[in-house]
Motif scaffolding. Structure first.
Motif, PDB file in Angstrom:
ATOM      1  N   LEU A  43       0.842  -1.194   0.000  1.00 10.89           N
ATOM      2  CA  LEU A  43       0.000   0.000   0.000  1.00 10.89           C
ATOM      3  C   LEU A  43       0.877   1.245   0.000  1.00 10.89           C
ATOM      4  N   LEU A  44       0.453   2.257  -0.738  1.00 10.83           N
ATOM      5  CA  LEU A  44       1.075   3.580  -0.665  1.00 10.83           C
ATOM      6  C   LEU A  44       0.170   4.431   0.214  1.00 10.83           C
ATOM      7  N   LEU A  45       0.693   4.898   1.337  1.00  7.15           N
ATOM      8  CA  LEU A  45      -0.106   5.510   2.390  1.00  7.15           C
ATOM      9  C   LEU A  45       0.144   7.003   2.514  1.00  7.15           C
ATOM     10  N   SER A  46      -0.876   7.694   3.017  1.00 11.22           N
ATOM     11  CA  SER A  46      -0.733   9.095   3.393  1.00 11.22           C
ATOM     12  C   SER A  46      -0.413   9.171   4.879  1.00 11.22           C
ATOM     13  N   ASP A  47      -0.121  10.376   5.366  1.00  8.84           N
ATOM     14  CA  ASP A  47       0.152  10.515   6.796  1.00  8.84           C
ATOM     15  C   ASP A  47      -1.126  10.547   7.622  1.00  8.84           C
ATOM     16  N   GLN A  48      -2.268  10.365   6.976  1.00  6.48           N
ATOM     17  CA  GLN A  48      -3.544  10.245   7.679  1.00  6.48           C
ATOM     18  C   GLN A  48      -3.900   8.782   7.946  1.00  6.48           C
ATOM     19  N   GLY A  49      -2.983   7.875   7.620  1.00  6.16           N
ATOM     20  CA  GLY A  49      -3.239   6.464   7.822  1.00  6.16           C
ATOM     21  C   GLY A  49      -4.192   5.879   6.803  1.00  6.16           C
ATOM     22  N   ARG A  50      -4.300   6.521   5.638  1.00  2.00           N
ATOM     23  CA  ARG A  50      -5.220   6.072   4.597  1.00  2.00           C
ATOM     24  C   ARG A  50      -4.454   5.576   3.379  1.00  2.00           C
ATOM     25  N   VAL A  51      -5.114   4.709   2.617  1.00  3.85           N
ATOM     26  CA  VAL A  51      -4.511   4.159   1.417  1.00  3.85           C
ATOM     27  C   VAL A  51      -4.731   5.130   0.255  1.00  3.85           C
ATOM     28  N   ALA A  99     -12.327  -3.823  -3.201  1.00  6.00           N
ATOM     29  CA  ALA A  99     -13.648  -4.126  -2.636  1.00  6.00           C
ATOM     30  C   ALA A  99     -13.528  -4.696  -1.227  1.00  6.00           C
ATOM     31  N   PRO A 100     -14.593  -4.577  -0.421  1.00  2.82           N
ATOM     32  CA  PRO A 100     -14.551  -5.087   0.958  1.00  2.82           C
ATOM     33  C   PRO A 100     -14.163  -6.556   1.069  1.00  2.82           C
ATOM     34  N   GLY A 101     -14.539  -7.385   0.104  1.00  2.00           N
ATOM     35  CA  GLY A 101     -14.212  -8.801   0.201  1.00  2.00           C
ATOM     36  C   GLY A 101     -12.857  -9.177  -0.359  1.00  2.00           C
ATOM     37  N   ASP A 102     -12.097  -8.219  -0.837  1.00  5.15           N
ATOM     38  CA  ASP A 102     -10.797  -8.521  -1.439  1.00  5.15           C
ATOM     39  C   ASP A 102      -9.809  -8.961  -0.359  1.00  5.15           C
ATOM     40  N   PRO A 103      -9.087 -10.070  -0.579  1.00  2.00           N
ATOM     41  CA  PRO A 103      -8.110 -10.533   0.423  1.00  2.00           C
ATOM     42  C   PRO A 103      -7.037  -9.510   0.762  1.00  2.00           C
ATOM     43  N   LEU A 104      -6.766  -8.563  -0.139  1.00  2.00           N
ATOM     44  CA  LEU A 104      -5.772  -7.536   0.163  1.00  2.00           C
ATOM     45  C   LEU A 104      -6.158  -6.733   1.407  1.00  2.00           C
ATOM     46  N   ARG A 105      -7.447  -6.551   1.627  1.00  2.00           N
ATOM     47  CA  ARG A 105      -7.889  -5.720   2.746  1.00  2.00           C
ATOM     48  C   ARG A 105      -7.562  -6.345   4.091  1.00  2.00           C
ATOM     49  N   ALA A 158      -5.869   0.537   7.526  1.00  2.00           N
ATOM     50  CA  ALA A 158      -5.660   1.579   6.515  1.00  2.00           C
ATOM     51  C   ALA A 158      -6.843   1.660   5.555  1.00  2.00           C
ATOM     52  N   TYR A 159      -7.363   0.505   5.138  1.00  2.00           N
ATOM     53  CA  TYR A 159      -8.523   0.521   4.244  1.00  2.00           C
ATOM     54  C   TYR A 159      -9.760   1.059   4.960  1.00  2.00           C
ATOM     55  N   LEU A 160      -9.947   0.692   6.238  1.00  2.00           N
ATOM     56  CA  LEU A 160     -11.096   1.210   6.987  1.00  2.00           C
ATOM     57  C   LEU A 160     -10.993   2.724   7.160  1.00  2.00           C
ATOM     58  N   ASN A 161      -9.801   3.222   7.431  1.00  4.31           N
ATOM     59  CA  ASN A 161      -9.608   4.669   7.511  1.00  4.31           C
ATOM     60  C   ASN A 161      -9.976   5.341   6.192  1.00  4.31           C
ATOM     61  N   THR A 162      -9.620   4.693   5.083  1.00  5.15           N
ATOM     62  CA  THR A 162      -9.921   5.244   3.758  1.00  5.15           C
ATOM     63  C   THR A 162     -11.414   5.231   3.500  1.00  5.15           C
TER      64      THR A 162
END
Length: 271
Positions: free
Chosen positions: A104-112, A241-247, A256-260
């Motif tokens: 993941l490439l992240l911001s300093d807000q903890g988001r993807v 997507a929510p069901g993607d194993p990456l999450r 990070a995904y939930l923050n996004t």
């Protein structure tokens, strides 16, 4: 018989000469209009830059066409430029300085900002940053944006200005196609490049503005300035997507995904 170049001594002659160039295609240029089903397609010359804005879900593919490109990347959330790529958080949140598929490439807000969904290169750099005018001038004799050996930061300043951003808005980059490894003593050792045709694909998890400088890596051990074309292609898609194993690959990924998700559905953030 000698053929003389068309005269541009008058406004009419200059106009006619300019119009005669219509339809001319060179190796490094945007494809306008983009091919069907494509948001953007361009080949960026070595020592040059590009910038593009894509919607959430878009997939940006970078290809090292000839084997000697180096893509220095910055990402900003479109409309929220204060939220931008943070190389340090990208490394420390994921406990890994070396990018690969699923990173993941992240911001300093903890988001993807983006998910690395494809990687045939394996030679990337989250640690060094891009080159400066002073360094390139000392090493090659010229680090200016329009000189023979432009520095990455000088090119990114030009790209940033197109979006109302200033030099102080530019954080450290993440670089693709030229890798480094950190040694026990902290020294950074170049790992080279994967060769012609290596590519990476980034899935935008938010609407993004991307700035890309294609310029020699600052730790390239060769004495000369080396950089070959970079192909950039963006196509529509959907965010992870929510069901993607990456999450759920790691607890850090899920957070990070939930923050996004929360930011994308927040009226305050949407303003």
């Amino acid at each position: 018989m000698t053929t003389l170049a068309p005269s541009t001594a008058t406004t009419t002659a200059a106009r006619d000469h300019a119009r005669a160039q219509h339809g001319t295609v060179v190796d490094c240029m945007p494809q306008l209009p983009p091919p069907a089903g494509t948001l953007w397609a361009e080949k960026v010359a070595g020592g040059n830059y590009t910038h593009l804005t894509v919607p959430a879900g878009a997939e940006i593919t970078l290809t090292d066409t000839d084997g000697d490109a180096c893509a220095h990347l910055l990402l900003f959330v479109t409309g929220r430029p204060w939220e931008r790529l943070n190389a340090a958080d990208t490394v420390k949140v994921q406990w890994n300085a070396y990018l690969g598929p699923g990173s993941l490439l992240l911001s300093d807000q903890g988001r993807v900002l983006a998910t690395l969904t494809e990687d045939t290169s394996g030679h990337h750099d989250t640690l060094t940053g891009t080159s400066s005018a002073a360094r390139n001038t000392a090493r090659y004799g010229d680090g200016s944006a329009h000189g023979p050996s432009p520095a990455g930061r000088e090119l990114l300043k030009l790209a940033a200005a197109k979006h109302g951003l200033t030099p102080r808005d530019l954080p450290p980059v993440i670089s693709f196609f030229r890798g480094v490894r950190a040694q026990q003593d902290g020294a950074l050792t170049p790992t080279g490049a994967a060769g012609p045709g290596a590519r990476v694909t980034l899935r935008a998890e938010q609407p993004l503005t991307a700035l890309i400088a294609n310029t020699a890596h600052p730790l390239d051990p060769r004495p000369g300035y080396h950089c070959t074309p970079l192909a950039v292609r963006a196509v529509p898609g959907r965010p992870t997507a929510p069901g993607d194993p990456l999450r759920t690959a790691t607890p850090e990924h899920l957070r990070a995904y939930l923050n996004t998700d929360a930011a994308n559905h927040s009226p305050q953030e949407a303003r």
